[in-house]
Design an enzyme around this catalytic site. Structure first.
Site, PDB file in Angstrom:
ATOM      1  N   CYS A   2       0.857  -1.178   0.000  1.00 22.44           N
ATOM      2  CA  CYS A   2       0.000   0.000   0.000  1.00 22.44           C
ATOM      3  C   CYS A   2       0.897   1.233   0.000  1.00 22.44           C
ATOM      4  O   CYS A   2       2.121   1.130   0.019  1.00 22.44           O
ATOM      5  CB  CYS A   2      -0.903   0.010   1.227  1.00 22.44           C
ATOM      6  SG  CYS A   2      -2.042  -1.388   1.321  1.00 22.44           S
ATOM      7  N   ARG A  46      -4.660   1.859  -1.367  1.00 22.23           N
ATOM      8  CA  ARG A  46      -4.832   0.496  -0.866  1.00 22.23           C
ATOM      9  C   ARG A  46      -4.542  -0.571  -1.914  1.00 22.23           C
ATOM     10  O   ARG A  46      -5.013  -0.484  -3.054  1.00 22.23           O
ATOM     11  CB  ARG A  46      -6.263   0.296  -0.359  1.00 22.23           C
ATOM     12  CG  ARG A  46      -6.477  -1.073   0.292  1.00 22.23           C
ATOM     13  CD  ARG A  46      -7.919  -1.304   0.701  1.00 22.23           C
ATOM     14  NE  ARG A  46      -8.030  -2.534   1.479  1.00 22.23           N
ATOM     15  CZ  ARG A  46      -9.168  -3.147   1.755  1.00 22.23           C
ATOM     16  NH1 ARG A  46     -10.322  -2.629   1.318  1.00 22.23           N
ATOM     17  NH2 ARG A  46      -9.183  -4.277   2.457  1.00 22.23           N
ATOM     18  N   LEU A  47      -3.757  -1.570  -1.498  1.00 27.35           N
ATOM     19  CA  LEU A  47      -3.662  -2.848  -2.194  1.00 27.35           C
ATOM     20  C   LEU A  47      -4.354  -3.855  -1.285  1.00 27.35           C
ATOM     21  O   LEU A  47      -3.829  -4.223  -0.234  1.00 27.35           O
ATOM     22  CB  LEU A  47      -2.211  -3.248  -2.441  1.00 27.35           C
ATOM     23  CG  LEU A  47      -2.006  -4.596  -3.136  1.00 27.35           C
ATOM     24  CD1 LEU A  47      -2.532  -4.551  -4.570  1.00 27.35           C
ATOM     25  CD2 LEU A  47      -0.537  -5.000  -3.131  1.00 27.35           C
ATOM     26  N   ILE A  49      -5.518  -7.072   0.404  1.00 24.85           N
ATOM     27  CA  ILE A  49      -5.007  -8.440   0.582  1.00 24.85           C
ATOM     28  C   ILE A  49      -5.842  -9.198   1.615  1.00 24.85           C
ATOM     29  O   ILE A  49      -6.220 -10.342   1.403  1.00 24.85           O
ATOM     30  CB  ILE A  49      -3.527  -8.404   1.003  1.00 24.85           C
ATOM     31  CG1 ILE A  49      -2.671  -7.825  -0.132  1.00 24.85           C
ATOM     32  CG2 ILE A  49      -3.034  -9.802   1.386  1.00 24.85           C
ATOM     33  CD1 ILE A  49      -1.213  -7.637   0.231  1.00 24.85           C
ATOM     34  N   ASN A  70       0.917   0.451   6.012  1.00 14.39           N
ATOM     35  CA  ASN A  70       1.366  -0.305   4.846  1.00 14.39           C
ATOM     36  C   ASN A  70       2.042  -1.576   5.322  1.00 14.39           C
ATOM     37  O   ASN A  70       2.954  -1.521   6.149  1.00 14.39           O
ATOM     38  CB  ASN A  70       2.348   0.530   4.013  1.00 14.39           C
ATOM     39  CG  ASN A  70       2.979  -0.274   2.886  1.00 14.39           C
ATOM     40  OD1 ASN A  70       2.383  -1.193   2.351  1.00 14.39           O
ATOM     41  ND2 ASN A  70       4.190   0.102   2.504  1.00 14.39           N
ATOM     42  N   GLY A  71       1.623  -2.732   4.817  1.00 14.82           N
ATOM     43  CA  GLY A  71       2.260  -3.980   5.204  1.00 14.82           C
ATOM     44  C   GLY A  71       1.252  -5.024   5.605  1.00 14.82           C
ATOM     45  O   GLY A  71       0.100  -5.025   5.153  1.00 14.82           O
ATOM     46  N   GLU A  72       1.675  -5.916   6.471  1.00 19.14           N
ATOM     47  CA  GLU A  72       0.794  -6.981   6.958  1.00 19.14           C
ATOM     48  C   GLU A  72       1.254  -7.411   8.338  1.00 19.14           C
ATOM     49  O   GLU A  72       2.451  -7.610   8.570  1.00 19.14           O
ATOM     50  CB  GLU A  72       0.801  -8.178   6.006  1.00 19.14           C
ATOM     51  CG  GLU A  72      -0.214  -9.247   6.366  1.00 19.14           C
ATOM     52  CD  GLU A  72      -0.310 -10.351   5.321  1.00 19.14           C
ATOM     53  OE1 GLU A  72      -0.880 -11.408   5.635  1.00 19.14           O
ATOM     54  OE2 GLU A  72       0.207 -10.170   4.205  1.00 19.14           O
TER      55      GLU A  72
END
Length: 398
Positions: A2, A46-47, A49, A70-72
């Site tokens: 993101c 936003r990406l 997931i 941003n990340g996971e």
């Protein structure tokens, strides 16, 4: 990935926040959001997931706390259950909301509980404090720069330049060092003048015009198994758990597969842990090159029961055609063309509809695949370790 960005100081300019978000559309094609109050503004691309619903769109809000992330967070499921036990209620199925509630519960102590890759910005309107943080190895970039109004931050330098084109002018000294000896700027310095990058395992806070940056985590020594068999069993356990957590996704997950041990291990574990999934693997291959690894990769793909093994064939002429896009995406100088092969692999994955890729990047550094890593490991252990190594080093009798 993101994209996050924002400003703090005086009242934000909403069109400027929109420009910053727009400059990161390549990082997040699935949605855009902005928010601001009188002192801080946040922008997001936003990406999607995890939890693809718009309820997980950002910025996210919880009382006085406002977050772009941003990340996971790989262990978000376990953290969410712990937080529910502490009385927290959730309205999404995403990891971003878990991070927000974790901060509300534990403050900076939440960082010790996170297993993930991340860069985030959190504005606490209650005390007018902005917090920026990166994961222990800075897998996700976060740049910041002082401005006339206060401070700005972003995942990409181009987003900072969308705020003010004067930001991010090239640092001639850094460029000179790179051209002369291939030296990269030592963090937090960058190739972009006054722009700094927040190093891994660091926390930055802005309050009342004062910016403070500090490290929140250091590597520590751990107990080492006494036998090779025990060490191998422990490594297998940790690798399996690591891959299992990274398979948590609501979109397709693929693997970047070379002929090496690192990506082979990951592809095999994915096959064991998710045998029912439609698995994709992507390999850069160079026909006629004596060290081309396609044959090895193909054997691994068959053993790991990969359903679709994609051959990616980068060529010199295509590099020239793609050079403008490659440089745009990297933003900083890079010392060789191997990065182009990886760039092409990621593009092929996107074209195949695969959003998340697992690969073995960093394994050579971690497991001493490069000879130079031995010296770096010794140096980080202190002078006594260096002396012991020299005493036990093989001696030439020539």
């Amino acid at each position: 990935m993101c994209g996050i960005a924002g400003t703090v100081g005086t009242r934000p300019d909403p069109p400027a926040l929109a420009r910053m978000a727009g400059a990161m559309v390549h990082r997040g094609p699935d949605g855009e959001g902005t928010w601001h109050d009188d002192r801080a503004g946040l922008a997001f691309r936003r990406l999607a997931i995890i939890d693809l619903h718009e309820r997980s769109s950002q910025p996210l809000h919880l009382g006085p706390l406002h977050l772009v992330f941003n990340g996971e967070i790989y262990n978000y499921v376990e953290l969410r259950e712990e937080l529910r036990g502490a009385g927290h209620d959730f309205v999404t199925e995403g990891d971003g909301e878990v991070l927000l509630h974790a901060w509300a519960q534990w403050g900076e102590g939440a960082l010790d509980r996170l297993n993930g890759m991340f860069a985030f910005a959190l504005w606490d309107a209650g005390c007018a404090r902005l917090t920026l943080a990166t994961d222990p190895f800075a897998e996700k970039p976060l740049f910041h720069v002082r401005t006339a109004a206060g401070m700005a931050f972003a995942s990409d330098v181009r987003a900072l330049r969308a705020l003010d084109p004067a930001l991010g002018a090239p640092d001639q000294t850094a460029l000179g060092d790179f051209v002369a000896i291939g030296a990269m700027p030592a963090l937090p310095a960058t190739f972009f003048g006054s722009v700094s990058r927040l190093p891994g395992a660091h926390l930055a806070t802005w309050q009342d015009g004062d910016l403070r940056v500090r490290r929140y985590w250091d590597p520590r020594r751990v107990a080492v198994p006494h036998s090779v068999d025990d060490a191998a069993a422990e490594l297998r356990r940790r690798m399996t758990e690591s891959v299992r957590l990274r398979l948590r996704s609501d979109v397709a997950v693929g693997t970047s597969l070379s002929g090496g041990v690192d990506s082979a291990v990951i592809a095999t574990l994915v096959g064991d842990l998710a045998p029912e999934g439609a698995r994709h693997a992507f390999t850069a291959t160079f026909a006629g090159f004596e060290r081309d690894e396609w044959g090895y990769a193909q054997g691994i793909a068959e053993a790991a029961r990969v359903e679709r093994h994609h051959a990616v064939r980068p060529a010199g002429a295509e590099l020239l055609d793609d050079l403008t896009l490659l440089v745009r995406d990297q933003e900083e100088p890079f010392p060789g063309t191997s990065i182009y092969a990886q760039w092409r692999v990621m593009r092929a994955a996107r074209e195949a509809g695969v959003t998340v890729m697992l690969d073995g990047q960093g394994a050579d550094e971690l497991f001493a695949g490069y000879p130079m890593v031995f010296g770096e490991a010794l140096a980080s252990s202190g002078p006594r370790a260096v002396a012991r190594a020299l005493r036990h080093a093989p001696r030439s009798t020539a």
